[in-house]
Scaffold this active site. Structure first.
Site, mmCIF file in Angstrom:
data_model
loop_
_atom_site.group_PDB
_atom_site.id
_atom_site.type_symbol
_atom_site.label_atom_id
_atom_site.label_comp_id
_atom_site.label_asym_id
_atom_site.label_seq_id
_atom_site.Cartn_x
_atom_site.Cartn_y
_atom_site.Cartn_z
ATOM 1 N N SER A 199 0.837 -1.202 0.000
ATOM 2 C CA SER A 199 0.000 0.000 0.000
ATOM 3 C C SER A 199 0.872 1.252 0.000
ATOM 4 O O SER A 199 1.648 1.458 -0.928
ATOM 5 C CB SER A 199 -0.952 -0.016 1.200
ATOM 6 O OG SER A 199 -1.859 1.062 1.151
ATOM 7 N N HIS A 202 -2.746 -0.856 -3.412
ATOM 8 C CA HIS A 202 -3.878 0.050 -3.212
ATOM 9 C C HIS A 202 -3.694 1.280 -4.104
ATOM 10 O O HIS A 202 -2.778 2.077 -3.904
ATOM 11 C CB HIS A 202 -3.970 0.479 -1.748
ATOM 12 C CG HIS A 202 -4.242 -0.655 -0.814
ATOM 13 N ND1 HIS A 202 -3.887 -0.624 0.520
ATOM 14 C CD2 HIS A 202 -4.829 -1.865 -1.011
ATOM 15 C CE1 HIS A 202 -4.260 -1.755 1.104
ATOM 16 N NE2 HIS A 202 -4.831 -2.521 0.189
ATOM 17 N N ASP A 206 -4.314 -4.458 6.143
ATOM 18 C CA ASP A 206 -4.796 -5.250 5.026
ATOM 19 C C ASP A 206 -3.765 -6.304 4.631
ATOM 20 O O ASP A 206 -2.587 -6.008 4.464
ATOM 21 C CB ASP A 206 -5.105 -4.355 3.826
ATOM 22 C CG ASP A 206 -5.798 -5.117 2.710
ATOM 23 O OD1 ASP A 206 -6.622 -5.992 3.019
ATOM 24 O OD2 ASP A 206 -5.511 -4.839 1.525
#
Length: 400
Positions: A217, A244, A341
């Protein structure tokens, strides 16, 4: 405690003032200076001494792209976050900025700027805290950890939800009267909170690696460039990546990676067979997962099921499917990123017997996702960014 100092470069006086207001209202951040174009920023950079730069792309005199070229030529290492209204419709220009050394990007909201700036303020603060905080610490400053800013973002989210129901003034009165301090929806943890890892007893021994899955991310665009330009050109296993990133940018991002990687890098498509020698990037706003046909063939699938851990695509969705389909015949990698995540399902991959790696704290822009995965026992080995390509290549080669 020192503040993270921010330079704002945008040709719109309104936008400069709105961004300044967001920064001024955020504890731990301060405005170092404002510039109306890249040339003015060049002239004032030594005076501003920022920890991070917020940079528009389309400006007179010197554009954002031209500033980034100057920055690269003059070996300036201050991180740059691109903020531009043309970014969404000019994905190629935005990715060019990343190729020139920009750290990350965020799109200006559509419609009325003054009405919509709050819609991106939390993401903007997250990026400022991550990249600016990392730069500030490297240069001897004592600044607040990323989780401090995560909690601020969570508080603001609750206030906005209350405001939509009660009105802004009543929402503030309610929060003040109840001293409501909502806990963060995720945590990126500070270094002082590091715990020893949990112990996972795998159900089976690690086997032959048939697929490599990566979750990443904040800090990811440049980290992936570092990994894929050094990856083994003879790698046999397919690589599935969740980075992401908003919709509309991942295809250009994949094309950018393809220019520097010996393997074929592409944006993933629904119902696409998973083939060796390919790196598949999850499309923005779509989960990516693996499905096995009745004949045993592995296929990539896309979905717009609800966000998981606040993200779509979500690394957890990818890792969950890899753990189920490949069990101990996979390599899972979790890298820099705020939040958690991918952490839970990387631990599940480890439980199923997969090989697993996590980026180490020293080289992660945000040691959030890899830290949570490490604490859950999901990381076999922590690896610095400059060794990650070699470690992936070595494991894949020895267990092909």
């Amino acid at each position: 405690m020192d503040d993270i100092s921010v330079a704002i470069c945008d040709d719109s006086a309104l936008m400069r003032n709105l961004i300044s207001r967001v920064i001024d209202e955020t504890e731990g951040l301060t405005v170092a200076g404002k510039a109306m174009n890249g040339q003015f920023l060049v002239e004032k950079l030594d005076l501003f001494k920022p920890d991070v730069i917020i940079l528009d792309i389309e400006m007179p005199v010197m554009t954002g792209v031209e500033f980034l070229k100057w920055r690269k030529q003059n070996k300036v290492d201050i991180p740059v976050i691109i903020l531009s209204s043309i970014a969404e419709k000019g994905a190629a220009v935005t990715i060019e900025c990343l190729e020139l050394g920009a750290a990350d990007f965020i799109t200006k909201p559509n419609g009325s700027v003054s009405a919509d700036i709050s819609s991106v303020s939390d993401r903007l603060i997250e990026l400022i805290a991550s990249y600016g905080g990392s730069y500030a610490r490297r240069h001897g400053k004592q600044v607040r950890s990323s989780d401090f800013f995560s909690n601020l973002g969570s508080d603001r989210l609750v206030e906005r939800k209350l405001a939509s129901k009660l009105g802004a003034d009543k929402a503030k009165e309610f929060l003040a009267s109840t001293a409501a301090k909502p806990s963060a929806s995720f945590s990126s943890f500070s270094a002082s909170e590091t715990k020893g890892p949990a112990v996972i007893e795998p159900l089976r021994k690690p086997g032959r690696i048939e697929v490599i899955a990566i979750g990443i991310s904040t800090g990811g665009p440049n980290a992936l460039r570092d990994v894929f330009k050094m990856i083994d050109p003879h790698l046999k296993q397919p690589v599935l990546v969740v980075q992401h990133m908003p919709a509309g940018f991942t295809k250009e991002f994949a094309n950018s990676l393809n220019k520097i990687c010996a393997l074929n890098v592409k944006e993933a498509e629904d119902n696409e067979p998973i083939e060796s020698g390919n790196i598949y990037i999850a499309p923005g706003n779509y989960h990516i997962y693996v499905e096995q046909t009745n004949l045993g063939k592995k296929m990539l699938r896309l979905s717009q099921e609800p966000q998981r851990n606040g993200h779509r695509p979500s690394a957890d969705v990818l890792f969950e499917s890899v753990a189920k389909i490949y069990q101990n015949h996979a390599l899972g990698v979790i890298m820099t990123g705020m939040g958690k995540d991918g952490a839970v399902e990387l631990a599940e991959m480890r439980k199923q017997g997969a090989w697993t790696l996590g980026q180490d704290e020293a080289t992660a822009i945000v040691y959030g996702m890899p830290k949570v995965a490490y604490e859950l026992g999901g990381v076999q080995k922590q690896v610095p960014l400059d060794k990650m390509a070699d470690e992936i290549s070595k494991l894949a080669r020895e267990n092909a």
